[in-house]
Structure formats: C-alpha cells, structure tokens
Design a protein around this motif. Structure first.
Motif, mmCIF file in Angstrom:
data_model
loop_
_atom_site.group_PDB
_atom_site.id
_atom_site.type_symbol
_atom_site.label_atom_id
_atom_site.label_comp_id
_atom_site.label_asym_id
_atom_site.label_seq_id
_atom_site.Cartn_x
_atom_site.Cartn_y
_atom_site.Cartn_z
ATOM 1 N N PRO A 51 -133.435 14.371 -70.927
ATOM 2 C CA PRO A 51 -132.791 15.197 -69.892
ATOM 3 C C PRO A 51 -133.841 15.879 -69.018
ATOM 4 C CG PRO A 51 -131.888 15.659 -72.073
ATOM 5 C CD PRO A 51 -133.086 14.770 -72.273
ATOM 6 N N LEU A 52 -133.562 15.937 -67.732
ATOM 7 C CA LEU A 52 -134.513 16.502 -66.767
ATOM 8 C C LEU A 52 -133.986 17.823 -66.206
ATOM 9 C CD1 LEU A 52 -137.199 15.260 -65.907
ATOM 10 C CD2 LEU A 52 -136.027 14.196 -64.000
ATOM 11 N N LEU A 53 -132.904 17.752 -65.446
ATOM 12 C CA LEU A 53 -132.279 18.940 -64.857
ATOM 13 C C LEU A 53 -130.791 18.698 -64.763
ATOM 14 C CD1 LEU A 53 -135.180 18.986 -63.043
ATOM 15 C CD2 LEU A 53 -133.910 20.756 -61.938
ATOM 16 N N GLY A 54 -130.034 19.780 -64.870
ATOM 17 C CA GLY A 54 -128.607 19.731 -64.623
ATOM 18 C C GLY A 54 -128.273 20.746 -63.551
ATOM 19 N N PHE A 55 -127.098 20.602 -62.960
ATOM 20 C CA PHE A 55 -126.632 21.595 -61.996
ATOM 21 C C PHE A 55 -125.122 21.685 -62.085
ATOM 22 C CE2 PHE A 55 -127.161 17.546 -59.787
ATOM 23 C CZ PHE A 55 -125.980 17.394 -59.077
ATOM 24 N N ALA A 56 -124.572 22.838 -61.688
ATOM 25 C CA ALA A 56 -123.132 23.026 -61.813
ATOM 26 C C ALA A 56 -122.658 24.142 -60.894
ATOM 27 C CB ALA A 56 -122.782 23.370 -63.259
ATOM 28 N N ALA A 57 -121.355 24.095 -60.606
ATOM 29 C CA ALA A 57 -120.704 25.143 -59.820
ATOM 30 C C ALA A 57 -119.810 25.961 -60.743
ATOM 31 C CB ALA A 57 -119.865 24.521 -58.710
ATOM 32 N N PHE A 58 -119.783 27.257 -60.494
ATOM 33 C CA PHE A 58 -118.917 28.168 -61.222
ATOM 34 C C PHE A 58 -118.113 28.951 -60.180
ATOM 35 C CE2 PHE A 58 -122.541 27.153 -63.814
ATOM 36 C CZ PHE A 58 -121.948 26.833 -65.032
ATOM 37 N N SER A 59 -117.205 29.793 -60.614
ATOM 38 C CA SER A 59 -116.319 30.452 -59.649
ATOM 39 C C SER A 59 -117.075 31.315 -58.642
ATOM 40 C CB SER A 59 -115.265 31.276 -60.370
ATOM 41 O OG SER A 59 -115.881 32.247 -61.195
ATOM 42 N N ASP A 60 -118.144 31.971 -59.067
ATOM 43 C CA ASP A 60 -118.824 32.887 -58.152
ATOM 44 C C ASP A 60 -120.303 32.589 -57.938
ATOM 45 O OD1 ASP A 60 -119.599 33.553 -60.712
ATOM 46 O OD2 ASP A 60 -119.470 35.710 -60.400
ATOM 47 N N HIS A 61 -120.780 31.463 -58.454
ATOM 48 C CA HIS A 61 -122.189 31.097 -58.255
ATOM 49 C C HIS A 61 -122.381 29.623 -58.609
ATOM 50 C CE1 HIS A 61 -122.114 31.825 -62.614
ATOM 51 N NE2 HIS A 61 -123.164 31.019 -62.693
ATOM 52 N N CYS A 62 -123.581 29.139 -58.321
ATOM 53 C CA CYS A 62 -124.003 27.807 -58.767
ATOM 54 C C CYS A 62 -125.217 28.009 -59.661
ATOM 55 C CB CYS A 62 -124.385 26.914 -57.587
ATOM 56 S SG CYS A 62 -122.985 26.466 -56.543
ATOM 57 N N SER A 98 -134.645 26.482 -52.065
ATOM 58 C CA SER A 98 -135.200 25.544 -51.076
ATOM 59 C C SER A 98 -135.455 24.178 -51.721
ATOM 60 C CB SER A 98 -136.510 26.085 -50.509
ATOM 61 O OG SER A 98 -137.518 26.033 -51.503
ATOM 62 N N ALA A 99 -135.372 23.150 -50.902
ATOM 63 C CA ALA A 99 -135.650 21.792 -51.394
ATOM 64 C C ALA A 99 -137.058 21.728 -51.967
ATOM 65 C CB ALA A 99 -135.464 20.773 -50.265
ATOM 66 N N ALA A 100 -138.002 22.421 -51.338
ATOM 67 C CA ALA A 100 -139.392 22.409 -51.819
ATOM 68 C C ALA A 100 -139.478 22.993 -53.232
ATOM 69 C CB ALA A 100 -140.286 23.192 -50.862
ATOM 70 N N LEU A 101 -138.755 24.087 -53.487
ATOM 71 C CA LEU A 101 -138.776 24.701 -54.809
ATOM 72 C C LEU A 101 -138.100 23.787 -55.839
ATOM 73 C CD1 LEU A 101 -139.366 26.952 -56.780
ATOM 74 C CD2 LEU A 101 -137.335 28.158 -55.937
ATOM 75 N N VAL A 102 -136.973 23.197 -55.480
ATOM 76 C CA VAL A 102 -136.277 22.282 -56.394
ATOM 77 C C VAL A 102 -137.201 21.122 -56.760
ATOM 78 C CG1 VAL A 102 -134.335 20.682 -56.656
ATOM 79 C CG2 VAL A 102 -133.958 22.934 -55.625
ATOM 80 N N LYS A 103 -137.897 20.575 -55.771
ATOM 81 C CA LYS A 103 -138.812 19.450 -56.026
ATOM 82 C C LYS A 103 -139.944 19.864 -56.977
ATOM 83 C CE LYS A 103 -137.900 17.264 -51.606
ATOM 84 N NZ LYS A 103 -138.448 16.855 -50.320
ATOM 85 N N LYS A 104 -140.467 21.082 -56.830
ATOM 86 C CA LYS A 104 -141.523 21.566 -57.732
ATOM 87 C C LYS A 104 -140.995 21.654 -59.159
ATOM 88 C CE LYS A 104 -144.007 24.471 -54.414
ATOM 89 N NZ LYS A 104 -144.358 25.877 -54.111
ATOM 90 N N LEU A 105 -139.770 22.150 -59.314
ATOM 91 C CA LEU A 105 -139.167 22.254 -60.646
ATOM 92 C C LEU A 105 -138.989 20.869 -61.261
ATOM 93 C CD1 LEU A 105 -136.440 24.930 -59.798
ATOM 94 C CD2 LEU A 105 -138.479 25.313 -61.195
ATOM 95 N N VAL A 106 -138.524 19.926 -60.447
ATOM 96 C CA VAL A 106 -138.324 18.548 -60.929
ATOM 97 C C VAL A 106 -139.653 17.958 -61.379
ATOM 98 C CG1 VAL A 106 -137.692 16.199 -60.237
ATOM 99 C CG2 VAL A 106 -136.255 18.117 -59.529
ATOM 100 N N LYS A 107 -140.677 18.099 -60.561
ATOM 101 C CA LYS A 107 -141.978 17.517 -60.902
ATOM 102 C C LYS A 107 -142.544 18.144 -62.183
ATOM 103 C CE LYS A 107 -143.146 15.783 -56.327
ATOM 104 N NZ LYS A 107 -142.476 14.541 -56.608
ATOM 105 N N ALA A 108 -142.326 19.447 -62.362
ATOM 106 C CA ALA A 108 -142.793 20.110 -63.585
ATOM 107 C C ALA A 108 -142.042 19.572 -64.804
ATOM 108 C CB ALA A 108 -142.605 21.622 -63.460
ATOM 109 N N ARG A 109 -140.743 19.335 -64.648
ATOM 110 C CA ARG A 109 -139.942 18.792 -65.762
ATOM 111 C C ARG A 109 -140.332 17.340 -66.072
ATOM 112 N NH1 ARG A 109 -138.503 19.374 -69.357
ATOM 113 N NH2 ARG A 109 -136.387 18.582 -69.478
ATOM 114 N N ILE A 110 -140.607 16.553 -65.038
ATOM 115 C CA ILE A 110 -141.052 15.172 -65.259
ATOM 116 C C ILE A 110 -142.346 15.188 -66.069
ATOM 117 C CG2 ILE A 110 -142.026 13.122 -64.116
ATOM 118 C CD1 ILE A 110 -139.979 13.692 -61.824
ATOM 119 N N ALA A 111 -143.283 16.053 -65.683
ATOM 120 C CA ALA A 111 -144.560 16.143 -66.391
ATOM 121 C C ALA A 111 -144.326 16.544 -67.848
ATOM 122 C CB ALA A 111 -145.477 17.156 -65.689
ATOM 123 N N GLU A 112 -143.433 17.491 -68.081
ATOM 124 C CA GLU A 112 -143.125 17.901 -69.454
ATOM 125 C C GLU A 112 -142.574 16.734 -70.272
ATOM 126 O OE1 GLU A 112 -141.868 22.578 -69.883
ATOM 127 O OE2 GLU A 112 -140.295 21.092 -69.701
#
Length: 119
Positions: A51-62, A98-112
């Motif tokens: 597993p790398l990353l998940g995302f979800a919507a809730f009633s008052d936030h994502c 931001s897309a840039a921040l999401v991409k940094k998180l993804v790359k860090a998770r891939i490395a892990e």
C-alpha cells in the motif's frame, strides 16, 4: 460495496469530488507505471510494492492517508496548514494540498516501500 475508484468518486458530492480528483491526478503523476489503484478499507488506495497512499471524502473534510507516520513527520513543516495525526492528513473539501506536496509524499512512500522490499 464500491468496486473501483471511479465508482467511489462518482458517489462523492461536490466540491469534494473535484478535490479528490485533483489529489488522484497528483498521485497518478508521481507513481510508477506499474502502480495499481484499488479500493482498500473502503477507500481509493494506490499500491506499489505494498500500500502506498489512500484518500477519502467525509462529510466535512477530505483525508489523505500516507500509511506512514514517518512520512507525515518528515513533512510536518509543509503540512502545518493541515490537521494531521499519526496516519492522516485532513483538509477542507474544497482545498486540497498542492500537487507538488502530494507528489513529495508519494515519492517518500515509494522510497519507503522500495527499502522495505529489499530487506
């Protein structure tokens, strides 16, 4: 029961759907071609060597779930404007990270995941 990510997103009301589509696009742009998308724990999840990353919507936030307290800790300064916990980054339904921040998180998770698979 939601079977795939497109079906999941189709059920999410606006503006959260547009927000999550932006997050999904940012993740997609950063994962290797062999990464897969699935529904895991009832939310869209990207997998690559686990597993790398998940995302979800809730009633008052994502939320974005990097599935790694270490990654959230490593980016805590960049995540200052968001509500974070050990495994979650929460954001308003109409204001994704931001897309840039999401991409940094993804790359860090891939490395892990790559490091873990080498052991």
């Amino acid at each position: 029961m939601t079977k795939d990510v497109d079906e999941y997103l189709a059920r999410v009301p606006e503006p959260a759907r547009t927000t999550l589509n932006k997050v999904r696009a940012a993740i997609r742009s950063a994962v290797p071609a062999e990464a897969t998308e699935t529904i895991s724990y009832r939310m869209p999840t990207f997998k690559y060597k686990g597993p790398l990353l998940g995302f979800a919507a809730f009633s008052d936030h994502c939320s974005l779930f990097p599935m790694s307290p270490a990654v959230i800790e490593a980016f805590k300064n960049e995540l200052k404007g968001f509500h974070t916990s050990k495994g979650t980054i929460r954001f308003p339904v109409d204001k994704p990270p931001s897309a840039a921040l999401v991409k940094k998180l993804v790359k860090a998770r891939i490395a892990e995941n790559e490091r873990r698979k080498q052991r």
